[in-house]
Design an enzyme around this catalytic site. Structure first.
Site, PDB file in Angstrom:
ATOM      1  N   LYS A  45       0.799  -1.231   0.000  1.00  0.00           N
ATOM      2  CA  LYS A  45       0.000   0.000   0.000  1.00  0.00           C
ATOM      3  C   LYS A  45       0.835   1.286   0.000  1.00  0.00           C
ATOM      4  O   LYS A  45       0.388   2.294  -0.536  1.00  0.00           O
ATOM      5  CB  LYS A  45      -0.954   0.026   1.198  1.00  0.00           C
ATOM      6  CG  LYS A  45      -2.124  -0.928   1.047  1.00  0.00           C
ATOM      7  CD  LYS A  45      -3.118  -0.726   2.172  1.00  0.00           C
ATOM      8  CE  LYS A  45      -4.090  -1.878   2.246  1.00  0.00           C
ATOM      9  NZ  LYS A  45      -5.114  -1.665   3.281  1.00  0.00           N
ATOM     10  N   GLY A  55      -2.735   2.506   9.673  1.00  0.00           N
ATOM     11  CA  GLY A  55      -3.163   2.730   8.287  1.00  0.00           C
ATOM     12  C   GLY A  55      -4.630   3.121   8.173  1.00  0.00           C
ATOM     13  O   GLY A  55      -4.969   4.141   7.560  1.00  0.00           O
ATOM     14  N   ASN A  61      -3.944   7.128  20.727  1.00  0.00           N
ATOM     15  CA  ASN A  61      -3.239   5.929  20.274  1.00  0.00           C
ATOM     16  C   ASN A  61      -2.256   5.471  21.339  1.00  0.00           C
ATOM     17  O   ASN A  61      -1.706   6.289  22.073  1.00  0.00           O
ATOM     18  CB  ASN A  61      -2.489   6.226  18.965  1.00  0.00           C
ATOM     19  CG  ASN A  61      -2.003   4.965  18.280  1.00  0.00           C
ATOM     20  OD1 ASN A  61      -2.762   4.009  18.118  1.00  0.00           O
ATOM     21  ND2 ASN A  61      -0.741   4.943  17.871  1.00  0.00           N
ATOM     22  N   GLY A  91     -18.365  -3.027  11.482  1.00  0.00           N
ATOM     23  CA  GLY A  91     -17.267  -2.801  10.547  1.00  0.00           C
ATOM     24  C   GLY A  91     -17.519  -3.213   9.113  1.00  0.00           C
ATOM     25  O   GLY A  91     -16.824  -2.764   8.200  1.00  0.00           O
ATOM     26  N   GLU A 108      -4.799  13.551  -3.739  1.00  0.00           N
ATOM     27  CA  GLU A 108      -4.142  14.379  -2.735  1.00  0.00           C
ATOM     28  C   GLU A 108      -4.132  13.750  -1.334  1.00  0.00           C
ATOM     29  O   GLU A 108      -3.087  13.653  -0.691  1.00  0.00           O
ATOM     30  CB  GLU A 108      -4.844  15.738  -2.676  1.00  0.00           C
ATOM     31  CG  GLU A 108      -3.858  16.865  -2.581  1.00  0.00           C
ATOM     32  CD  GLU A 108      -4.535  18.224  -2.632  1.00  0.00           C
ATOM     33  OE1 GLU A 108      -5.791  18.282  -2.638  1.00  0.00           O
ATOM     34  OE2 GLU A 108      -3.798  19.212  -2.658  1.00  0.00           O
TER      35      GLU A 108
HETATM   36  P1  NDP Z   1      -2.133  -0.960  11.641  1.00  0.00           P
HETATM   37  O1  NDP Z   1      -1.220  -2.054  12.032  1.00  0.00           O
HETATM   38  O2  NDP Z   1      -1.688   0.042  10.651  1.00  0.00           O
HETATM   39  O3  NDP Z   1      -2.571  -0.146  12.980  1.00  0.00           O
HETATM   40  C1  NDP Z   1      -2.931  -0.841  14.148  1.00  0.00           C
HETATM   41  C2  NDP Z   1      -3.459   0.136  15.191  1.00  0.00           C
HETATM   42  O4  NDP Z   1      -3.910  -0.613  16.328  1.00  0.00           O
HETATM   43  C3  NDP Z   1      -2.403   1.105  15.709  1.00  0.00           C
HETATM   44  O5  NDP Z   1      -3.033   2.309  16.089  1.00  0.00           O
HETATM   45  C4  NDP Z   1      -1.862   0.343  16.940  1.00  0.00           C
HETATM   46  O6  NDP Z   1      -1.285   1.184  17.914  1.00  0.00           O
HETATM   47  C5  NDP Z   1      -3.145  -0.254  17.486  1.00  0.00           C
HETATM   48  N1  NDP Z   1      -2.872  -1.429  18.302  1.00  0.00           N
HETATM   49  C6  NDP Z   1      -2.502  -2.665  17.862  1.00  0.00           C
HETATM   50  N2  NDP Z   1      -2.322  -3.497  18.903  1.00  0.00           N
HETATM   51  C7  NDP Z   1      -2.564  -2.772  20.024  1.00  0.00           C
HETATM   52  C8  NDP Z   1      -2.540  -3.067  21.426  1.00  0.00           C
HETATM   53  N3  NDP Z   1      -2.223  -4.294  21.873  1.00  0.00           N
HETATM   54  N4  NDP Z   1      -2.873  -2.082  22.287  1.00  0.00           N
HETATM   55  C9  NDP Z   1      -3.188  -0.847  21.852  1.00  0.00           C
HETATM   56  N5  NDP Z   1      -3.228  -0.507  20.547  1.00  0.00           N
HETATM   57  C10 NDP Z   1      -2.918  -1.463  19.648  1.00  0.00           C
HETATM   58  O7  NDP Z   1      -3.476  -1.691  11.183  1.00  0.00           O
HETATM   59  P2  NDP Z   1      -4.614  -1.134  10.203  1.00  0.00           P
HETATM   60  O8  NDP Z   1      -4.854   0.294  10.491  1.00  0.00           O
HETATM   61  O9  NDP Z   1      -4.298  -1.541   8.832  1.00  0.00           O
HETATM   62  O10 NDP Z   1      -5.884  -1.999  10.651  1.00  0.00           O
HETATM   63  C11 NDP Z   1      -6.540  -1.777  11.893  1.00  0.00           C
HETATM   64  C12 NDP Z   1      -7.848  -2.556  11.923  1.00  0.00           C
HETATM   65  O11 NDP Z   1      -8.720  -2.087  10.914  1.00  0.00           O
HETATM   66  C13 NDP Z   1      -7.711  -4.052  11.666  1.00  0.00           C
HETATM   67  O12 NDP Z   1      -8.497  -4.701  12.635  1.00  0.00           O
HETATM   68  C14 NDP Z   1      -8.303  -4.280  10.300  1.00  0.00           C
HETATM   69  O13 NDP Z   1      -8.935  -5.529  10.218  1.00  0.00           O
HETATM   70  C15 NDP Z   1      -9.327  -3.155  10.231  1.00  0.00           C
HETATM   71  N6  NDP Z   1      -9.620  -2.712   8.854  1.00  0.00           N
HETATM   72  C16 NDP Z   1     -10.913  -2.778   8.399  1.00  0.00           C
HETATM   73  C17 NDP Z   1     -11.262  -2.333   7.136  1.00  0.00           C
HETATM   74  C18 NDP Z   1     -12.689  -2.413   6.675  1.00  0.00           C
HETATM   75  O14 NDP Z   1     -12.939  -2.198   5.475  1.00  0.00           O
HETATM   76  N7  NDP Z   1     -13.650  -2.653   7.541  1.00  0.00           N
HETATM   77  C19 NDP Z   1     -10.230  -1.776   6.231  1.00  0.00           C
HETATM   78  C20 NDP Z   1      -8.900  -1.714   6.810  1.00  0.00           C
HETATM   79  C21 NDP Z   1      -8.626  -2.176   8.074  1.00  0.00           C
HETATM   80  P3  NDP Z   1       0.297   1.519  17.871  1.00  0.00           P
HETATM   81  O15 NDP Z   1       0.439   2.631  16.850  1.00  0.00           O
HETATM   82  O16 NDP Z   1       0.612   1.962  19.245  1.00  0.00           O
HETATM   83  O17 NDP Z   1       1.004   0.283  17.453  1.00  0.00           O
END
Ligand code: NDP
Length: 262
Positions: free
Chosen positions: A68, A132, A153, A241, A80
């Site tokens: 991505k 992301g 976060n 979701g 943008e």
């Molecule tokens: P990323 O890995 O980019 O981000 C994960 C996020 O979750 C970060 O903010 C991270 O915090 C936080 N996190 C993870 N583990 C923990 C923990 N143990 N305690 C506290 N915070 C935590 O993942 P994505 O953004 O790509 O995906 C996030 C979710 O969104 C997934 O569940 C995915 O399935 C869902 N999703 C759904 C979509 C849909 O169309 N419905 C599309 C895309 C994603 P930190 O920065 O501190 O690590």
């Protein structure tokens, strides 16, 4: 010979279910087209993208993990907000082989809220997460007229960095770095990955939630996360979701020029 081809690139590829959803739409709309899963490793991405440019009946391709971000530099044009977010999940190929990148996570999320009549203009929103999906959602909320956005976060620096970028793009909205307490916001969104597994901790404090708040998830499975169950017990309206994904599939089918769904 006129079959419209599009692809989805991923590594690994076995878990990718998007072709099922989009191919079913094509069949239902009597479109001579097909979406094929293509297994592409990071080091082969530039070569594959060059091949895609040369394929005259290729409409475009969907981009998933881990491509991505890397795909941005390989596009001729990038929308943008996708540039500001630093990620693209759909690329449209025009008849000259030029590639234009889009990030639809945020738009898909907002379309899901609209479908459920959940307002955004002049509302206050609390967003848990800065990964992301959270990036895309933050930009989409600000773009759609949220007047105040709090981002919380685990890694606070990532939320600060997100606020920094989104506030430059959408300065009318007010931004704040949040704690685990979502009090006082009309809309509360979980964009962390907490909730995917039953043993996960809650992404935010549910104790202070009140019935005038709406709580939205982007996790698709389970349909009712522990967060949504707790929000329901507090009398909140809840939003699951799945609509985000369904709306993205509709947008992707449209962008890949297969069909304009009604
Ligand atoms: P990323 O890995 O980019 O981000 C994960 C996020 O979750 C970060 O903010 C991270 O915090 C936080 N996190 C993870 N583990 C923990 C923990 N143990 N305690 C506290 N915070 C935590 O993942 P994505 O953004 O790509 O995906 C996030 C979710 O969104 C997934 O569940 C995915 O399935 C869902 N999703 C759904 C979509 C849909 O169309 N419905 C599309 C895309 C994603 P930190 O920065 O501190 O690590």
């Amino acid at each position: 010979g006129n079959t419209r081809i599009s692809a989805i690139i991923a590594d690994p590829i076995h878990h990718v279910k998007t072709p099922q959803g989009i191919n079913a739409r094509l069949l239902a709309n009597h479109v001579d087209g097909v979406l094929v899963p293509v297994h592409v490793s990071a080091d082969e991405l530039p070569a594959v993208v060059n091949g895609f440019r040369a394929m005259k009946n290729l409409q475009g391709f969907i981009v998933t993990v881990p491509h991505k971000s890397a795909i941005l530099a390989l596009c001729d044009e990038v929308e943008e907000d996708a540039q500001r977010i630093g990620a693209v999940n759909v690329v449209r190929r025009d008849e000259n082989g030029r590639l234009r990148g889009y990030m639809l996570d945020g738009e898909g999320f907002v379309a899901g809220l609209k479908g459920a009549n959940i307002p955004l203009a002049n509302q206050t929103a609390y967003l848990a997460g800065a990964g992301g999906a959270a990036n895309a959602i933050a930009f989409a909320l600000a773009k759609n007229g949220v007047k105040q956005l709090t981002i919380a976060n685990r890694t606070a620096e990532k939320a600060e960095d997100l606020i920094d970028r989104v506030s430059k793009a959408y300065p009318k909205c007010q931004y704040q770095l949040g704690s685990r307490d979502p009090s006082g916001h009309n809309l509360v969104v979980n964009a962390t990955s907490l909730g995917l597994r039953t043993e996960d901790a809650l992404p935010l404090d549910t104790e202070p939630l009140t019935p005038d708040q709406t709580v939205a998830e982007i996790i698709m499975q389970p349909a009712e996360t522990a967060l949504l169950a707790a929000a329901k017990s507090k009398g909140c309206q809840v939003h699951p979701g799945l609509p985000m994904l369904q709306n993205q599939l509709a947008l992707m089918t449209k962008i890949l020029a297969f069909i304009e769904e009604e």
